[in-house]
Motif scaffolding. Structure first.
Motif, PDB file in Angstrom:
ATOM      1  N   GLU A 199      14.758 -14.143  72.375  1.00 14.00           N
ATOM      2  CA  GLU A 199      14.376 -15.542  72.178  1.00 14.00           C
ATOM      3  C   GLU A 199      13.829 -16.138  73.478  1.00 14.00           C
ATOM      4  O   GLU A 199      12.816 -16.841  73.491  1.00 14.00           O
ATOM      5  CB  GLU A 199      15.575 -16.370  71.679  1.00 14.00           C
ATOM      6  CG  GLU A 199      15.176 -17.787  71.278  1.00 14.00           C
ATOM      7  CD  GLU A 199      16.360 -18.756  71.201  1.00 14.00           C
ATOM      8  OE1 GLU A 199      17.499 -18.331  71.471  1.00 14.00           O
ATOM      9  OE2 GLU A 199      16.123 -19.929  70.885  1.00 14.00           O
ATOM     10  N   GLU A 200      14.515 -15.841  74.581  1.00 16.73           N
ATOM     11  CA  GLU A 200      14.077 -16.353  75.878  1.00 16.73           C
ATOM     12  C   GLU A 200      12.745 -15.725  76.278  1.00 16.73           C
ATOM     13  O   GLU A 200      11.861 -16.398  76.820  1.00 16.73           O
ATOM     14  CB  GLU A 200      15.128 -16.031  76.946  1.00 16.73           C
ATOM     15  CG  GLU A 200      16.484 -16.643  76.661  1.00 16.73           C
ATOM     16  CD  GLU A 200      17.543 -16.187  77.651  1.00 16.73           C
ATOM     17  OE1 GLU A 200      18.399 -16.996  77.998  1.00 16.73           O
ATOM     18  OE2 GLU A 200      17.502 -15.013  78.084  1.00 16.73           O
ATOM     19  N   GLN A 201      12.651 -14.418  75.994  1.00 17.41           N
ATOM     20  CA  GLN A 201      11.425 -13.700  76.305  1.00 17.41           C
ATOM     21  C   GLN A 201      10.225 -14.319  75.604  1.00 17.41           C
ATOM     22  O   GLN A 201       9.162 -14.492  76.186  1.00 17.41           O
ATOM     23  CB  GLN A 201      11.587 -12.260  75.823  1.00 17.41           C
ATOM     24  CG  GLN A 201      11.012 -11.238  76.758  1.00 17.41           C
ATOM     25  CD  GLN A 201      11.482  -9.839  76.367  1.00 17.41           C
ATOM     26  OE1 GLN A 201      11.512  -9.522  75.190  1.00 17.41           O
ATOM     27  NE2 GLN A 201      11.828  -9.036  77.332  1.00 17.41           N
ATOM     28  N   ASP A 202      10.435 -14.682  74.357  1.00 16.25           N
ATOM     29  CA  ASP A 202       9.375 -15.281  73.561  1.00 16.25           C
ATOM     30  C   ASP A 202       8.897 -16.597  74.178  1.00 16.25           C
ATOM     31  O   ASP A 202       7.697 -16.843  74.307  1.00 16.25           O
ATOM     32  CB  ASP A 202       9.899 -15.497  72.137  1.00 16.25           C
ATOM     33  CG  ASP A 202       8.901 -16.244  71.282  1.00 16.25           C
ATOM     34  OD1 ASP A 202       7.808 -15.690  71.080  1.00 16.25           O
ATOM     35  OD2 ASP A 202       9.203 -17.362  70.837  1.00 16.25           O
ATOM     36  N   ILE A 203       9.844 -17.426  74.588  1.00 16.28           N
ATOM     37  CA  ILE A 203       9.492 -18.709  75.206  1.00 16.28           C
ATOM     38  C   ILE A 203       8.729 -18.465  76.511  1.00 16.28           C
ATOM     39  O   ILE A 203       7.678 -19.050  76.776  1.00 16.28           O
ATOM     40  CB  ILE A 203      10.758 -19.551  75.475  1.00 16.28           C
ATOM     41  CG1 ILE A 203      11.419 -19.931  74.146  1.00 16.28           C
ATOM     42  CG2 ILE A 203      10.422 -20.786  76.289  1.00 16.28           C
ATOM     43  CD1 ILE A 203      12.802 -20.553  74.300  1.00 16.28           C
ATOM     44  N   LEU A 204       9.254 -17.565  77.310  1.00 17.68           N
ATOM     45  CA  LEU A 204       8.643 -17.282  78.607  1.00 17.68           C
ATOM     46  C   LEU A 204       7.220 -16.758  78.443  1.00 17.68           C
ATOM     47  O   LEU A 204       6.308 -17.158  79.169  1.00 17.68           O
ATOM     48  CB  LEU A 204       9.499 -16.250  79.337  1.00 17.68           C
ATOM     49  CG  LEU A 204       9.597 -16.406  80.838  1.00 17.68           C
ATOM     50  CD1 LEU A 204      10.355 -17.671  81.176  1.00 17.68           C
ATOM     51  CD2 LEU A 204      10.326 -15.223  81.452  1.00 17.68           C
ATOM     52  N   GLN A 205       7.041 -15.873  77.477  1.00 16.27           N
ATOM     53  CA  GLN A 205       5.710 -15.285  77.312  1.00 16.27           C
ATOM     54  C   GLN A 205       4.704 -16.297  76.803  1.00 16.27           C
ATOM     55  O   GLN A 205       3.535 -16.271  77.192  1.00 16.27           O
ATOM     56  CB  GLN A 205       5.782 -14.072  76.384  1.00 16.27           C
ATOM     57  CG  GLN A 205       6.186 -12.852  77.201  1.00 16.27           C
ATOM     58  CD  GLN A 205       6.409 -11.615  76.366  1.00 16.27           C
ATOM     59  OE1 GLN A 205       6.173 -11.614  75.166  1.00 16.27           O
ATOM     60  NE2 GLN A 205       6.871 -10.566  77.012  1.00 16.27           N
ATOM     61  N   ARG A 206       5.162 -17.228  75.951  1.00 15.85           N
ATOM     62  CA  ARG A 206       4.251 -18.288  75.518  1.00 15.85           C
ATOM     63  C   ARG A 206       3.783 -19.114  76.708  1.00 15.85           C
ATOM     64  O   ARG A 206       2.614 -19.482  76.805  1.00 15.85           O
ATOM     65  CB  ARG A 206       4.948 -19.191  74.496  1.00 15.85           C
ATOM     66  CG  ARG A 206       4.647 -18.773  73.063  1.00 15.85           C
ATOM     67  CD  ARG A 206       5.199 -19.782  72.093  1.00 15.85           C
ATOM     68  NE  ARG A 206       6.638 -19.577  71.909  1.00 15.85           N
ATOM     69  CZ  ARG A 206       7.481 -20.538  71.491  1.00 15.85           C
ATOM     70  NH1 ARG A 206       7.043 -21.738  71.227  1.00 15.85           N
ATOM     71  NH2 ARG A 206       8.758 -20.267  71.352  1.00 15.85           N
ATOM     72  N   VAL A 207       4.709 -19.415  77.626  1.00 16.06           N
ATOM     73  CA  VAL A 207       4.339 -20.217  78.789  1.00 16.06           C
ATOM     74  C   VAL A 207       3.442 -19.413  79.737  1.00 16.06           C
ATOM     75  O   VAL A 207       2.470 -19.941  80.295  1.00 16.06           O
ATOM     76  CB  VAL A 207       5.599 -20.726  79.528  1.00 16.06           C
ATOM     77  CG1 VAL A 207       5.225 -21.458  80.803  1.00 16.06           C
ATOM     78  CG2 VAL A 207       6.414 -21.637  78.619  1.00 16.06           C
ATOM     79  N   VAL A 208       3.742 -18.119  79.896  1.00 18.47           N
ATOM     80  CA  VAL A 208       2.899 -17.283  80.755  1.00 18.47           C
ATOM     81  C   VAL A 208       1.472 -17.245  80.202  1.00 18.47           C
ATOM     82  O   VAL A 208       0.499 -17.382  80.948  1.00 18.47           O
ATOM     83  CB  VAL A 208       3.478 -15.849  80.851  1.00 18.47           C
ATOM     84  CG1 VAL A 208       2.458 -14.903  81.456  1.00 18.47           C
ATOM     85  CG2 VAL A 208       4.750 -15.850  81.685  1.00 18.47           C
ATOM     86  N   ASP A 209       1.352 -17.082  78.883  1.00 19.81           N
ATOM     87  CA  ASP A 209       0.026 -16.989  78.267  1.00 19.81           C
ATOM     88  C   ASP A 209      -0.715 -18.319  78.306  1.00 19.81           C
ATOM     89  O   ASP A 209      -1.918 -18.355  78.546  1.00 19.81           O
ATOM     90  CB  ASP A 209       0.144 -16.539  76.805  1.00 19.81           C
ATOM     91  CG  ASP A 209       0.590 -15.083  76.714  1.00 19.81           C
ATOM     92  OD1 ASP A 209       0.449 -14.367  77.713  1.00 19.81           O
ATOM     93  OD2 ASP A 209       1.084 -14.693  75.638  1.00 19.81           O
ATOM     94  N   GLY A 210      -0.006 -19.409  78.037  1.00 15.66           N
ATOM     95  CA  GLY A 210      -0.683 -20.687  77.839  1.00 15.66           C
ATOM     96  C   GLY A 210      -0.545 -21.666  78.984  1.00 15.66           C
ATOM     97  O   GLY A 210      -1.120 -22.747  78.946  1.00 15.66           O
ATOM     98  N   GLY A 211       0.234 -21.319  80.007  1.00 17.48           N
ATOM     99  CA  GLY A 211       0.363 -22.181  81.179  1.00 17.48           C
ATOM    100  C   GLY A 211       0.926 -23.555  80.850  1.00 17.48           C
ATOM    101  O   GLY A 211       1.770 -23.694  79.958  1.00 17.48           O
ATOM    102  N   ARG A 212       0.430 -24.554  81.552  1.00 14.55           N
ATOM    103  CA  ARG A 212       0.975 -25.900  81.455  1.00 14.55           C
ATOM    104  C   ARG A 212       0.918 -26.440  80.025  1.00 14.55           C
ATOM    105  O   ARG A 212       1.854 -27.097  79.562  1.00 14.55           O
ATOM    106  CB  ARG A 212       0.184 -26.819  82.398  1.00 14.55           C
ATOM    107  CG  ARG A 212       0.858 -28.106  82.751  1.00 14.55           C
ATOM    108  CD  ARG A 212      -0.025 -28.927  83.688  1.00 14.55           C
ATOM    109  NE  ARG A 212      -0.403 -28.175  84.879  1.00 14.55           N
ATOM    110  CZ  ARG A 212       0.371 -28.074  85.973  1.00 14.55           C
ATOM    111  NH1 ARG A 212       1.511 -28.694  86.023  1.00 14.55           N
ATOM    112  NH2 ARG A 212      -0.020 -27.367  87.015  1.00 14.55           N
ATOM    113  N   ALA A 213      -0.191 -26.156  79.322  1.00  8.04           N
ATOM    114  CA  ALA A 213      -0.338 -26.672  77.956  1.00  8.04           C
ATOM    115  C   ALA A 213       0.741 -26.090  77.053  1.00  8.04           C
ATOM    116  O   ALA A 213       1.327 -26.798  76.222  1.00  8.04           O
ATOM    117  CB  ALA A 213      -1.724 -26.337  77.411  1.00  8.04           C
TER     118      ALA A 213
END
Ligand SMILES: [Zn+2]
Length: 100
Positions: A25-39
């Motif tokens: 679950e944490e990995q999923d959140i982190l990867q979304r932020v890595v891919d999409g940055g600030r947005a």
């Protein structure tokens, strides 16, 4: 802590390295932020934001425990694994524990 480093490639690398060590679950959140940055961070739910902030918070060493120098993002994992010391102190103090 203040999350203002999405444009810093070293911060993004740090997130990547962390994601290997997390639950899915944490990995999923982190990867979304890595891919999409600030947005992508802005689009997280409050709960997800809290999880993300906590992940960063517990894995971040703001300043070296010995000399007080700020730890750069590209050295964060090493500093965390070594107990909170910057690369200079790690390399120049063979017995960090004797220094206190
Ligand atoms: Zn140091």
């Amino acid at each position: 802590m203040d999350i203002t480093n999405f444009d810093d490639p070293d911060f993004v690398d740090f997130l990547w390295t962390l994601s290997d060590q997390l639950e899915s679950e944490e990995q999923d959140i982190l990867q979304r932020v890595v891919d999409g940055g600030r947005a992508a961070y802005g689009a997280l739910s409050n709960k997800e934001k809290r999880i993300f902030d906590d992940i960063v918070d517990v894995n971040t060493i703001t300043n070296c425990k010995r000399c007080g120098d700020p730890i750069p993002w590209n050295d964060m994992i090493e500093a965390r694994n070594s107990g909170g010391y910057c690369s200079y102190c790690r390399n120049n103090k063979p017995n960090l524990d004797d220094d206190d």
